[in-house]
Design a protein around this motif. Structure first.
Motif, PDB file in Angstrom:
ATOM      1  N   GLN A  16       4.502 -12.683  -4.875  1.00 33.62           N
ATOM      2  CA  GLN A  16       4.205 -13.793  -5.809  1.00 33.62           C
ATOM      3  C   GLN A  16       2.616 -14.277  -5.835  1.00 33.62           C
ATOM      4  O   GLN A  16       2.086 -14.586  -6.780  1.00 33.62           O
ATOM      5  CB  GLN A  16       5.102 -15.061  -5.840  1.00 33.62           C
ATOM      6  N   ALA A  17       2.113 -14.483  -4.661  1.00 33.10           N
ATOM      7  CA  ALA A  17       0.666 -14.842  -4.532  1.00 33.10           C
ATOM      8  C   ALA A  17      -0.271 -13.807  -5.125  1.00 33.10           C
ATOM      9  O   ALA A  17      -1.212 -14.259  -5.806  1.00 33.10           O
ATOM     10  CB  ALA A  17       0.474 -15.105  -2.935  1.00 33.10           C
ATOM     11  N   MET A  18       0.087 -12.750  -4.829  1.00 35.73           N
ATOM     12  CA  MET A  18      -1.035 -11.684  -5.346  1.00 35.73           C
ATOM     13  C   MET A  18      -0.794 -11.276  -6.756  1.00 35.73           C
ATOM     14  O   MET A  18      -1.760 -11.348  -7.468  1.00 35.73           O
ATOM     15  CB  MET A  18      -0.412 -10.217  -4.663  1.00 35.73           C
ATOM     16  N   LYS A  19       0.445 -11.735  -7.425  1.00 37.17           N
ATOM     17  CA  LYS A  19       0.551 -11.737  -8.793  1.00 37.17           C
ATOM     18  C   LYS A  19      -0.272 -12.985  -9.584  1.00 37.17           C
ATOM     19  O   LYS A  19      -0.832 -12.903 -10.584  1.00 37.17           O
ATOM     20  CB  LYS A  19       1.858 -11.822  -9.228  1.00 37.17           C
ATOM     21  N   ALA A  52      -5.213 -14.599  -2.872  1.00 41.75           N
ATOM     22  CA  ALA A  52      -3.893 -14.462  -2.405  1.00 41.75           C
ATOM     23  C   ALA A  52      -3.713 -15.170  -1.444  1.00 41.75           C
ATOM     24  O   ALA A  52      -2.386 -15.633  -1.131  1.00 41.75           O
ATOM     25  CB  ALA A  52      -3.583 -12.996  -2.656  1.00 41.75           C
ATOM     26  N   GLN A  53      -4.344 -14.904  -0.291  1.00 40.62           N
ATOM     27  CA  GLN A  53      -4.047 -15.570   1.041  1.00 40.62           C
ATOM     28  C   GLN A  53      -4.142 -17.108   1.066  1.00 40.62           C
ATOM     29  O   GLN A  53      -3.170 -17.641   1.527  1.00 40.62           O
ATOM     30  CB  GLN A  53      -5.171 -15.129   2.067  1.00 40.62           C
ATOM     31  N   GLY A  54      -5.002 -17.560   0.324  1.00 42.63           N
ATOM     32  CA  GLY A  54      -5.165 -19.133  -0.064  1.00 42.63           C
ATOM     33  C   GLY A  54      -3.836 -19.820  -0.759  1.00 42.63           C
ATOM     34  O   GLY A  54      -3.330 -20.558  -0.181  1.00 42.63           O
ATOM     35  N   ILE A  55      -3.501 -18.823  -1.699  1.00 40.40           N
ATOM     36  CA  ILE A  55      -2.337 -18.945  -2.259  1.00 40.40           C
ATOM     37  C   ILE A  55      -1.183 -19.168  -1.508  1.00 40.40           C
ATOM     38  O   ILE A  55      -0.071 -20.046  -1.327  1.00 40.40           O
ATOM     39  CB  ILE A  55      -1.962 -18.181  -3.555  1.00 40.40           C
TER      40      ILE A  55
END
Length: 107
Positions: free
Chosen positions: A12-15, A34-37
């Motif tokens: 989901q973060a990558m999307k 994405a890592q921050g998300i």
């Protein structure tokens, strides 16, 4: 220390990161976003867990206080039958008065 996240959260973060990706942004930058998300989601879940535990503690304390309170003995008053003599006595008295009035008028 990398927070533990589920594969669904990573996906989901990558999307989300790809959805907000700017032109000219490298893959590494997208991965960092994405890592921050992921970190944000993990922190949010952690905070929600803390709140839920605190609410549960308060609920248990209230339940414990209710059960710990000594119950005061209650005095039950047996229901008494209504006093039926008063209405009947007044009825008899009114009839006696009526009969006396009628006899005194004839005399």
């Amino acid at each position: 220390m990398k927070p533990k996240v589920s594969p669904q959260v990573e996906e989901q973060a990558m999307k989300l990161a790809k959805g907000i990706q700017k032109s000219g942004q490298t893959k590494e930058q997208t991965k960092l976003i994405a890592q921050g998300i992921q970190k944000g989601i993990a922190d949010y879940k952690k905070q929600q867990g803390i709140k839920l535990r605190e609410i549960d503690k308060q609920r248990k304390q209230k339940a414990k206080q209710v059960t710990d309170k000594p119950t005061e003995p209650t005095i039950e008053v047996p229901p008494t039958a209504p006093n039926n003599t008063l209405p009947w006595g007044l009825l008899a008295l009114s009839w006696i008065g009526f009969i006396a009035y009628v006899f005194w008028q004839k005399s």
